[in-house]
Scaffold this motif. Structure first.
Motif, PDB file in Angstrom:
ATOM      1  N   VAL A  34      53.934   7.923 -30.632  1.00 32.45           N
ATOM      2  CA  VAL A  34      53.263   9.093 -30.059  1.00 32.45           C
ATOM      3  C   VAL A  34      54.033   9.568 -28.828  1.00 32.45           C
ATOM      4  O   VAL A  34      54.272  10.765 -28.648  1.00 32.45           O
ATOM      5  CB  VAL A  34      51.789   8.775 -29.700  1.00 32.45           C
ATOM      6  CG1 VAL A  34      51.187   9.867 -28.832  1.00 32.45           C
ATOM      7  CG2 VAL A  34      50.976   8.594 -30.961  1.00 32.45           C
ATOM      8  N   HIS A  35      54.439   8.633 -27.995  1.00 33.46           N
ATOM      9  CA  HIS A  35      55.209   8.981 -26.792  1.00 33.46           C
ATOM     10  C   HIS A  35      56.522   9.660 -27.165  1.00 33.46           C
ATOM     11  O   HIS A  35      57.004  10.526 -26.443  1.00 33.46           O
ATOM     12  CB  HIS A  35      55.469   7.736 -25.950  1.00 33.46           C
ATOM     13  CG  HIS A  35      56.091   8.044 -24.638  1.00 33.46           C
ATOM     14  ND1 HIS A  35      57.444   8.056 -24.451  1.00 33.46           N
ATOM     15  CD2 HIS A  35      55.537   8.364 -23.444  1.00 33.46           C
ATOM     16  CE1 HIS A  35      57.708   8.373 -23.199  1.00 33.46           C
ATOM     17  NE2 HIS A  35      56.567   8.565 -22.563  1.00 33.46           N
ATOM     18  N   SER A  36      57.075   9.293 -28.321  1.00 36.45           N
ATOM     19  CA  SER A  36      58.318   9.910 -28.798  1.00 36.45           C
ATOM     20  C   SER A  36      58.084  11.291 -29.409  1.00 36.45           C
ATOM     21  O   SER A  36      59.042  11.970 -29.773  1.00 36.45           O
ATOM     22  CB  SER A  36      58.979   9.015 -29.849  1.00 36.45           C
ATOM     23  OG  SER A  36      59.352   7.791 -29.267  1.00 36.45           O
ATOM     24  N   GLY A  37      56.826  11.669 -29.566  1.00 34.80           N
ATOM     25  CA  GLY A  37      56.500  13.000 -30.068  1.00 34.80           C
ATOM     26  C   GLY A  37      56.275  13.087 -31.561  1.00 34.80           C
ATOM     27  O   GLY A  37      56.207  14.187 -32.112  1.00 34.80           O
ATOM     28  N   LEU A  38      56.149  11.940 -32.222  1.00 26.08           N
ATOM     29  CA  LEU A  38      55.936  11.955 -33.668  1.00 26.08           C
ATOM     30  C   LEU A  38      54.500  12.321 -34.022  1.00 26.08           C
ATOM     31  O   LEU A  38      53.564  11.990 -33.289  1.00 26.08           O
ATOM     32  CB  LEU A  38      56.266  10.588 -34.275  1.00 26.08           C
ATOM     33  CG  LEU A  38      57.704  10.096 -34.134  1.00 26.08           C
ATOM     34  CD1 LEU A  38      57.854   8.730 -34.796  1.00 26.08           C
ATOM     35  CD2 LEU A  38      58.693  11.079 -34.703  1.00 26.08           C
ATOM     36  N   LEU A  39      54.340  12.989 -35.142  1.00 29.51           N
ATOM     37  CA  LEU A  39      53.019  13.303 -35.683  1.00 29.51           C
ATOM     38  C   LEU A  39      52.482  12.089 -36.433  1.00 29.51           C
ATOM     39  O   LEU A  39      53.242  11.199 -36.822  1.00 29.51           O
ATOM     40  CB  LEU A  39      53.124  14.485 -36.651  1.00 29.51           C
ATOM     41  CG  LEU A  39      53.712  15.778 -36.083  1.00 29.51           C
ATOM     42  CD1 LEU A  39      53.935  16.784 -37.201  1.00 29.51           C
ATOM     43  CD2 LEU A  39      52.807  16.336 -35.012  1.00 29.51           C
ATOM     44  N   ASN A  40      51.174  12.073 -36.682  1.00 31.96           N
ATOM     45  CA  ASN A  40      50.569  10.942 -37.394  1.00 31.96           C
ATOM     46  C   ASN A  40      51.250  10.683 -38.735  1.00 31.96           C
ATOM     47  O   ASN A  40      51.493   9.534 -39.105  1.00 31.96           O
ATOM     48  CB  ASN A  40      49.072  11.170 -37.609  1.00 31.96           C
ATOM     49  CG  ASN A  40      48.274  10.984 -36.342  1.00 31.96           C
ATOM     50  OD1 ASN A  40      48.780  10.493 -35.343  1.00 31.96           O
ATOM     51  ND2 ASN A  40      47.020  11.393 -36.377  1.00 31.96           N
ATOM     52  N   LYS A  41      51.563  11.744 -39.464  1.00 29.32           N
ATOM     53  CA  LYS A  41      52.216  11.599 -40.768  1.00 29.32           C
ATOM     54  C   LYS A  41      53.591  10.938 -40.608  1.00 29.32           C
ATOM     55  O   LYS A  41      53.975  10.079 -41.404  1.00 29.32           O
ATOM     56  CB  LYS A  41      52.350  12.965 -41.431  1.00 29.32           C
ATOM     57  CG  LYS A  41      52.815  12.925 -42.853  1.00 29.32           C
ATOM     58  CD  LYS A  41      52.725  14.308 -43.471  1.00 29.32           C
ATOM     59  CE  LYS A  41      52.953  14.236 -44.960  1.00 29.32           C
ATOM     60  NZ  LYS A  41      52.707  15.516 -45.615  1.00 29.32           N
ATOM     61  N   GLN A  42      54.331  11.326 -39.582  1.00 31.51           N
ATOM     62  CA  GLN A  42      55.638  10.738 -39.324  1.00 31.51           C
ATOM     63  C   GLN A  42      55.522   9.282 -38.890  1.00 31.51           C
ATOM     64  O   GLN A  42      56.329   8.439 -39.282  1.00 31.51           O
ATOM     65  CB  GLN A  42      56.370  11.545 -38.248  1.00 31.51           C
ATOM     66  CG  GLN A  42      56.718  12.961 -38.691  1.00 31.51           C
ATOM     67  CD  GLN A  42      57.176  13.817 -37.543  1.00 31.51           C
ATOM     68  OE1 GLN A  42      56.574  13.808 -36.466  1.00 31.51           O
ATOM     69  NE2 GLN A  42      58.240  14.576 -37.758  1.00 31.51           N
ATOM     70  N   ILE A  43      54.513   8.993 -38.071  1.00 30.64           N
ATOM     71  CA  ILE A  43      54.277   7.618 -37.622  1.00 30.64           C
ATOM     72  C   ILE A  43      53.943   6.739 -38.827  1.00 30.64           C
ATOM     73  O   ILE A  43      54.445   5.627 -38.952  1.00 30.64           O
ATOM     74  CB  ILE A  43      53.148   7.561 -36.574  1.00 30.64           C
ATOM     75  CG1 ILE A  43      53.550   8.314 -35.308  1.00 30.64           C
ATOM     76  CG2 ILE A  43      52.787   6.108 -36.240  1.00 30.64           C
ATOM     77  CD1 ILE A  43      52.412   8.545 -34.324  1.00 30.64           C
ATOM     78  N   ALA A  44      53.095   7.247 -39.709  1.00 33.27           N
ATOM     79  CA  ALA A  44      52.707   6.499 -40.906  1.00 33.27           C
ATOM     80  C   ALA A  44      53.942   6.151 -41.731  1.00 33.27           C
ATOM     81  O   ALA A  44      54.104   5.007 -42.172  1.00 33.27           O
ATOM     82  CB  ALA A  44      51.717   7.309 -41.738  1.00 33.27           C
ATOM     83  N   TYR A  45      54.831   7.108 -41.915  1.00 34.03           N
ATOM     84  CA  TYR A  45      56.051   6.861 -42.682  1.00 34.03           C
ATOM     85  C   TYR A  45      56.938   5.846 -41.962  1.00 34.03           C
ATOM     86  O   TYR A  45      57.441   4.906 -42.557  1.00 34.03           O
ATOM     87  CB  TYR A  45      56.808   8.178 -42.897  1.00 34.03           C
ATOM     88  CG  TYR A  45      58.112   7.997 -43.640  1.00 34.03           C
ATOM     89  CD1 TYR A  45      58.127   7.857 -45.023  1.00 34.03           C
ATOM     90  CD2 TYR A  45      59.318   7.949 -42.953  1.00 34.03           C
ATOM     91  CE1 TYR A  45      59.311   7.680 -45.712  1.00 34.03           C
ATOM     92  CE2 TYR A  45      60.520   7.764 -43.631  1.00 34.03           C
ATOM     93  CZ  TYR A  45      60.508   7.631 -45.003  1.00 34.03           C
ATOM     94  OH  TYR A  45      61.686   7.445 -45.682  1.00 34.03           O
TER      95      TYR A  45
END
Length: 85
Positions: A34-45
């Protein structure tokens, strides 16, 4: 702004380590993303989990950090030095 108030309190009291909430390793990974700016979908991947699981972890992180949104959570992560690992 609650995150700023919390950081100011940390600076005044010098109790940073005792005030830090305990996050699980997975919660820390999600928070770093999240701190890196990723969206939930990107974090999940990135972490190999379902997007719904990311949302569950984010809800727990925000509750533990006593913040209302992911932006405030990312700010707190940076203030505690959790953004790198």
């Amino acid at each position: 702004m609650q995150a700023a108030t919390q950081a100011q309190q940390v600076e005044r009291t010098g109790l940073e380590s005792s005030m830090q909430p305990r996050l699980t390793p997975t919660q820390m990974q999600v928070l770093r993303c999240v701190h890196s700016g990723l969206l939930n979908k990107q974090i999940a991947y990135e972490l190999g989990m379902a997007e719904a699981t990311v949302k569950v972890h984010m809800t727990a992180v925000m509750r533990k950090l006593n913040v209302r949104n992911r932006t405030q959570a990312a700010i707190v992560a940076g203030q505690f030095g959790w953004s790198h690992g």
